[in-house]
Scaffold this motif. Structure first.
Motif, PDB file in Angstrom:
ATOM      1  N   HIS A  66       0.806  -1.221   0.000  1.00  0.00           N
ATOM      2  CA  HIS A  66       0.000   0.000   0.000  1.00  0.00           C
ATOM      3  C   HIS A  66       0.842   1.274   0.000  1.00  0.00           C
ATOM      4  O   HIS A  66       0.573   2.189  -0.766  1.00  0.00           O
ATOM      5  N   VAL A 102       1.750  -5.011  -6.266  1.00  0.00           N
ATOM      6  CA  VAL A 102       0.428  -5.067  -5.653  1.00  0.00           C
ATOM      7  C   VAL A 102       0.124  -6.532  -5.320  1.00  0.00           C
ATOM      8  O   VAL A 102       0.243  -7.407  -6.183  1.00  0.00           O
ATOM      9  N   HIS A 104      -2.359  -8.551  -4.933  1.00  0.00           N
ATOM     10  CA  HIS A 104      -3.249  -9.424  -5.717  1.00  0.00           C
ATOM     11  C   HIS A 104      -2.717  -9.708  -7.118  1.00  0.00           C
ATOM     12  O   HIS A 104      -3.196 -10.602  -7.801  1.00  0.00           O
ATOM     13  N   HIS A 125     -10.060  -6.834  -1.911  1.00  0.00           N
ATOM     14  CA  HIS A 125      -9.971  -7.310  -3.300  1.00  0.00           C
ATOM     15  C   HIS A 125      -9.378  -8.705  -3.442  1.00  0.00           C
ATOM     16  O   HIS A 125      -9.001  -9.125  -4.539  1.00  0.00           O
ATOM     17  N   SER A 300      -3.105  -0.653 -10.570  1.00  0.00           N
ATOM     18  CA  SER A 300      -3.874  -1.324  -9.522  1.00  0.00           C
ATOM     19  C   SER A 300      -4.073  -2.816  -9.741  1.00  0.00           C
ATOM     20  O   SER A 300      -3.767  -3.359 -10.800  1.00  0.00           O
ATOM     21  N   CYS A 301      -4.667  -3.452  -8.725  1.00  0.00           N
ATOM     22  CA  CYS A 301      -4.939  -4.887  -8.784  1.00  0.00           C
ATOM     23  C   CYS A 301      -6.047  -5.200  -9.773  1.00  0.00           C
ATOM     24  O   CYS A 301      -6.227  -6.345 -10.172  1.00  0.00           O
ATOM     25  N   CYS A 361       0.502   0.283  -4.532  1.00  0.00           N
ATOM     26  CA  CYS A 361      -0.922   0.642  -4.510  1.00  0.00           C
ATOM     27  C   CYS A 361      -1.046   2.154  -4.667  1.00  0.00           C
ATOM     28  O   CYS A 361      -1.942   2.658  -5.331  1.00  0.00           O
ATOM     29  N   CYS A 364      -3.997   4.694  -5.805  1.00  0.00           N
ATOM     30  CA  CYS A 364      -5.278   3.988  -5.937  1.00  0.00           C
ATOM     31  C   CYS A 364      -6.132   4.202  -4.693  1.00  0.00           C
ATOM     32  O   CYS A 364      -7.335   4.377  -4.783  1.00  0.00           O
ATOM     33  N   LEU A 365      -5.490   4.184  -3.522  1.00  0.00           N
ATOM     34  CA  LEU A 365      -6.244   4.397  -2.293  1.00  0.00           C
ATOM     35  C   LEU A 365      -5.926   5.753  -1.678  1.00  0.00           C
ATOM     36  O   LEU A 365      -6.147   5.978  -0.486  1.00  0.00           O
ATOM     37  N   ASN A 383     -10.646   0.564  -8.961  1.00  0.00           N
ATOM     38  CA  ASN A 383     -11.927  -0.084  -8.677  1.00  0.00           C
ATOM     39  C   ASN A 383     -12.883   0.704  -7.795  1.00  0.00           C
ATOM     40  O   ASN A 383     -14.001   0.279  -7.568  1.00  0.00           O
ATOM     41  N   ARG A 389     -11.336   9.008  -2.294  1.00  0.00           N
ATOM     42  CA  ARG A 389     -10.586   7.760  -2.484  1.00  0.00           C
ATOM     43  C   ARG A 389      -9.144   8.008  -2.952  1.00  0.00           C
ATOM     44  O   ARG A 389      -8.217   7.342  -2.553  1.00  0.00           O
TER      45      ARG A 389
HETATM   46  S1  SF4 Z   1      -7.621  -1.705  -4.629  1.00  0.00           S
HETATM   47 FE1  SF4 Z   1      -5.858  -0.378  -4.868  1.00  0.00          FE
HETATM   48  S2  SF4 Z   1      -5.138  -0.176  -2.749  1.00  0.00           S
HETATM   49 FE2  SF4 Z   1      -6.464  -1.965  -2.778  1.00  0.00          FE
HETATM   50  S3  SF4 Z   1      -5.079  -3.716  -3.185  1.00  0.00           S
HETATM   51 FE3  SF4 Z   1      -5.867  -2.999  -5.168  1.00  0.00          FE
HETATM   52  S4  SF4 Z   1      -4.292  -1.592  -5.891  1.00  0.00           S
HETATM   53 FE4  SF4 Z   1      -3.971  -1.840  -3.716  1.00  0.00          FE
END
Ligand code: SF4
Lengths: 421, 160
Positions: A66, A102, A104, A125, A300-301, A361, A364-365, A383, A389
């Motif tokens: 993250h 990331v 995932h 996720h 991102s994932c 990450c 993204c967050l 996402n 966000r």
């Molecule tokens: S949604 Fe964004 S912050 Fe969450 S695991 Fe996926 S890339 Fe990382």
């Protein structure tokens, strides 16, 4: 009555013959993935309970992502603590800076996702890994601590919903548009507590990566998990990553579903989810106003994998990012970064005027590496477009496919990717 | 339990609103509490008193799995959340912390901010002392009651 893949996997892991939705079970976990944000509190809980040894270090995969590379002193302390714990417990599957990315995206890429397994992570996720026919779900830190201590976790067997998807996509339309359209249709709580199972000819045509995008966003419809029955593509993907044996588990033909949807995607257009919910999807042809963009984010994932970068690069090649828009590309893993570099994609992005960051990450967050100011608008392949966000609570996030992110970056406003293909 | 209500008559209040990601480099309740509900109601933390309740519409706690959302609310003095229903991971996190997450139909329409409520968890009853009304809710599952009693999953597994 037959059983769904989800019921069968949960039964196998809890030593039961037969399970039905609503049953409360204690299941054996195969893979416990840990990232930076939710793991440190779990470590404190273990310490407070005097648990000095994890159940089995080989079940654990640790991937700080993250705030990687450390964004500030506090996040540096978090990862330092995780690093000490990894050493002390003898955990070998540790993806520290240099092998980072990331979580995932790394987990399946490095062969840690096997069909028929139960996978958990302190991250919503985690549903992503259902794309390979595993039961995979997000949990909190207390769950994580309990699983690290005992190797088991309680679950309520979910009802399943079946989405049978047929047809073929038009050029410029992708699996991201399909899942945004499904969430638009059923709402952000349309699958609350449910396992979302996807099948049909369309799913069979998709690459494993494109399937991950669909399962990844099951949580945005409130789902407990997303899952796709394994097929030859799944088997080939997994065998290319690991030599671990696996048993294939499938839904029975007469399995019971709480609800069934049939969706044909042949007429689908690119979908953009407007602020502030992933369910606010609009077809691109319905958007009449000009929505000018300050930032375009590809990563991102959900959509930071190699094929996502390839799609965006195809559009950006010999084009320029609009001077009023900043474009940030974040390959999801170190391997993807290297491959993108080999294929010349990094050059295409840089020549177009985008910047390419190290895997994280990040923004993204709303963590770091591309935070939005008040009033700014961003189109993003991520996402979630909740309030704040990706930065200021007064900024706006529009969710779209990597192709739409690329075409919009070129025009400096939300733009249809189909004319670039 | 007796306390005052803080009502947000809204669906899909997400964990980014309950505790924004910019504070996830912290994990202590007292630190998180300072920013609880910040992006939905900046004044929340100044209004809330020990023993109060948060009331909301459908799908409270959707989004990320951060248990920090539960800790931020509990750290701010909140003793229970009552919503029409909850997102799955948030609900799970509440249970695992022995923190009551109560599902009650139309509750955000019936209870206004400032109403004084008395909650009987075992009986499944909410008494609105301000309005002199009673609402029933589906009693919590036995497993959740057990978790509340022992103080969460970590105590539960050591007891087991
Ligand atoms: S949604 Fe964004 S912050 Fe969450 S695991 Fe996926 S890339 Fe990382």
């Amino acid at each position: 009555m037959g059983k769904t893949i989800t019921e069968k996997i949960l039964a196998k892991h809890s030593g039961q013959e037969n399970l039905s939705p609503g049953d409360l079970i204690n299941a054996e976990i195969d893979v416990i993935m840990c990232h930076d944000v939710t793991t440190t509190p779990a470590l404190d809980m273990l310490k407070a309970k005097g648990v000095n040894k994890v159940c089995d270090p080989d079940k654990i995969v640790v991937i700080p992502d993250h705030f990687i590379p450390n964004k500030d002193i506090k996040s540096a302390e978090m990862v330092a603590k995780i690093r000490r714990w990894v050493k002390e417990q003898g955990i070998s599957k540790f993806y520290d800076l240099g092998k980072h990315g990331v979580c995932h995206a790394i987990l399946p890429e490095q062969g840690h996702v096997i069909p028929g397994q139960i996978i958990i992570c302190g991250d919503s996720h985690t549903s992503t890994h259902g794309a390979l026919g595993a039961f995979s779900t997000g949990i909190g830190s207390t769950d994580l601590a309990a699983a690290l201590a005992t190797g088991k976790l309680w679950f309520k067997v979910p009802h399943s919903m079946l989405f049978t998807i047929t047809g073929s996509l038009q050029k410029g339309v992708y699996s991201k548009d399909v899942i945004l359209d499904i969430i638009r249709m059923i709402g952000v709580d349309g699958a609350l507590y449910k396992a979302m199972e996807f099948n049909g000819d369309f799913i069979k045509q998709l690459s494993v990566e494109a399937r991950m995008t669909i399962c990844n966003m099951a949580i945005e419809a409130g789902g407990k998990s997303g899952i796709i029955n394994p097929d030859q593509k799944t088997i080939d993907y997994v065998k290319s990553k690991t030599d671990q044996d696996f048993e294939l588990i499938y839904s029975d033909h007469d399995a019971e579903y709480e609800k069934k949807y049939e969706i044909n995607v042949s007429d689908l257009e690119p979908i953009i989810a407007f602020p502030n919910l992933p369910s606010n999807g609009k077809k691109i042809s319905e958007i009449k106003e000009n929505i000018y963009l300050d930032q375009a984010y590809l990563g991102s994932c959900t959509n930071g994998r190699l094929e996502d970068l390839q799609i965006a690069a195809e559009i950006l090649k010999d084009n320029k990012v609009n001077p009023d828009t900043r474009m940030i590309v974040v390959p999801a893993t170190t391997e993807i970064w290297k491959q993108a570099n080999k294929e010349g994609l990094i050059d295409i992005f840089m020549d177009a005027g985008a910047t390419v960051s190290t895997p994280t990450c990040g923004a993204c967050l709303g963590g770091h590496m591309g935070i939005l100011a008040g009033g700014e608008k961003c189109i993003s392949s991520t996402n979630r477009n909740f309030v704040g966000r990706m930065g200021s609570p007064k900024s706006e996030v529009y969710l779209a496919s990597p192709a739409t992110v690329a075409s919009s970056a070129i025009e400096g406003k939300i733009a249809d990717p189909r004319k670039y293909l | 339990m007796i306390g005052n209500a803080h009502t947000y008559d809204k669906n899909h209040i997400n964990t980014d609103e309950i505790i924004p990601a910019r504070y996830l480099n912290m994990d202590q309740e007292k630190d998180l509490a300072k920013h609880a509900m910040e992006d939905i109601d900046e004044k929340f933390i100044h209004k809330v008193q020990e023993g109060d309740f948060v009331i909301a519409g459908k799908d409270f706690g959707c989004g990320s799995s951060r248990e920090h959302a539960v800790w931020a609310l509990r750290g701010a003095g909140i003793k229970a959340v009552i919503a029409v229903n909850f997102a799955r991971i948030f609900y799970r996190n509440c249970m695992n912390n022995g923190f009551p997450a109560i599902e009650c139909d139309d509750i955000s329409k019936k209870v206004q901010s400032g109403d004084k409520l008395e909650i009987d968890i075992k009986a499944g009853k909410i008494n609105n002392l301000t309005k002199n009304e009673q609402y029933n809710f589906k009693p919590l599952p036995e497993f959740a009651l057990k978790m509340i009693e022992v103080g969460g999953l970590m105590n539960y597994i050591t007891i087991e």
